[in-house]
Design an enzyme around this catalytic site. Structure first.
Site, PDB file in Angstrom:
ATOM      1  CE  LYS A  52     -12.139 -34.639 -31.012  1.00  0.00           C
ATOM      2  NZ  LYS A  52     -12.817 -35.786 -30.382  1.00  0.00           N
ATOM      3  CD  GLN A  96     -13.237 -39.181 -31.699  1.00  0.00           C
ATOM      4  OE1 GLN A  96     -12.519 -38.410 -31.069  1.00  0.00           O
ATOM      5  NE2 GLN A  96     -14.422 -38.819 -32.160  1.00  0.00           N
ATOM      6  CG  ASP A 119     -13.926 -36.388 -24.802  1.00  0.00           C
ATOM      7  OD1 ASP A 119     -14.158 -35.331 -25.399  1.00  0.00           O
ATOM      8  OD2 ASP A 119     -13.549 -37.438 -25.365  1.00  0.00           O
TER       9      ASP A 119
HETATM   10  N1  GUN Z   1     -17.448 -38.914 -30.779  1.00  0.00           N
HETATM   11  C1  GUN Z   1     -18.303 -37.932 -31.130  1.00  0.00           C
HETATM   12  N2  GUN Z   1     -18.079 -36.830 -30.384  1.00  0.00           N
HETATM   13  C2  GUN Z   1     -17.066 -37.133 -29.542  1.00  0.00           C
HETATM   14  C3  GUN Z   1     -16.382 -36.392 -28.528  1.00  0.00           C
HETATM   15  O1  GUN Z   1     -16.670 -35.232 -28.223  1.00  0.00           O
HETATM   16  N3  GUN Z   1     -15.384 -37.061 -27.896  1.00  0.00           N
HETATM   17  C4  GUN Z   1     -15.053 -38.348 -28.188  1.00  0.00           C
HETATM   18  N4  GUN Z   1     -14.077 -38.911 -27.486  1.00  0.00           N
HETATM   19  N5  GUN Z   1     -15.675 -39.050 -29.104  1.00  0.00           N
HETATM   20  C5  GUN Z   1     -16.668 -38.438 -29.788  1.00  0.00           C
END
Ligand code: GUN
Length: 292
Positions: A52, A96, A119
């Site tokens: 990211k 996350q 998200d």
């Molecule tokens: N853990 C697995 N997929 C994601 C996601 O798309 N966003 C976040 N914040 N955590 C994750």
């Protein structure tokens, strides 16, 4: 059989985002700024957050990574969320997942300002998604919709079977595919761990979206000839022949399933890159303030 190449599509979309950013900078706006909160040292989460941050650089965004040790209290994470909520430099941020067990993820997500929730996990944004209102669509389902759209896969009136009912993938995916739109307008069956006759249901799928997190769960005998198969799984499986010590496996047994498909996503290089680029699109949307 055609591969749905998420890696190259994500690259193309990143270039499109970069052009938008350049235009915004030329017009006197600040650079979009994404922040991420990472608690603990889960290897997979480290990798995802790393992707990211790197993508932010590639599209011309600012990024800030806030790292916290495993021992961080829930209150400390909530404080970090509140700081980001009130920091006008930050357009959007993510926490996350998974969080360490002693931290209630629901409380943390509820604390995020819905207008910075890139998200799309906050209940307000999930509610809007369910009602078909403009909102941040969570990154993995959004990436899959983009893959289907750009490959011009016909979903109208088709039977879409989703395996997995997680808040992050399966549930929103089932809502998007059943909603009016293109892609969309599908007849959706949402399967999960208690589903009976799973093989029979999968065999009826024109579009099969697999997001249960079990390596190579779906095998060739479960798939109809000509189906479109989207593999969301990415499990680390021990592999002594790899430098890292593990190989990445999807939820689909590619060798037996791929020959039957009209389209299939590879792992890696399918859904994963689309997830990251969707987060970039959401961050640009947050910076543009169109949802405010
Ligand atoms: N853990 C697995 N997929 C994601 C996601 O798309 N966003 C976040 N914040 N955590 C994750």
């Amino acid at each position: 059989m055609q591969l749905l190449d998420g890696k190259s599509l994500a690259q193309q979309i990143k270039e499109e985002i970069k052009q938008e950013v350049d235009k915004r900078i030329a017009a006197g706006f600040k650079r979009p700024h994404l922040a991420a909160i990472l608690v603990g040292s889960d290897g997979a989460s480290e990798t995802y957050v790393g992707h990211k941050v790197k993508s932010c650089q590639q599209v011309g965004f600012e990024s800030t990574l806030l790292r916290f040790p495993d021992t961080t209290s829930e209150q400390e994470v909530l404080d970090a969320v509140n700081d980001l909520n009130s920091n006008s430099e930050i357009d959007g941020f993510i926490v996350q997942l998974p969080l360490p067990k002693h931290i209630n993820a629901e409380s943390v997500i509820n604390a995020i300002d819905p207008l910075k929730d890139v998200d799309g996990f906050h209940p307000v944004n999930v509610g809007k998604l369910t009602l078909g209102l403009p909102t941040f669509v969570s990154a993995t389902p959004k990436g899959i919709m983009t893959l289907l759209e750009r490959a011009e896969v016909d979903t109208q009136g088709k039977h879409c079977v989703v395996i997995g009912r997680s808040n992050i993938v399966g549930r929103p995916m089932s809502i998007l595919m059943s909603a009016s739109g293109n892609p969309g307008n599908a007849t959706v069956t949402l399967c999960h761990s208690r589903t009976q006759n799973l093989t029979e249901i999968c065999k009826q799928a024109d579009i099969l979206i697999v997001a249960l997190g079990k390596a190579e769960f779906v095998t060739g005998d479960m798939v109809k000839e000509g189906a479109v198969v989207i593999d969301v799984g990415i499990t680390r499986v021990e592999d002594g022949s790899k430098k890292s010590g593990y190989a990445l496996k999807g939820d689909v047994h590619f060798e037996s399933v791929a020959p039957k498909c009209s389209y299939i996503t590879p792992v890696p290089g399918g859904v994963g890159p689309m997830t990251v680029v969707s987060l970039m699109q959401n961050t640009l949307q947050a910076a543009e303030g169109k949802l405010a």
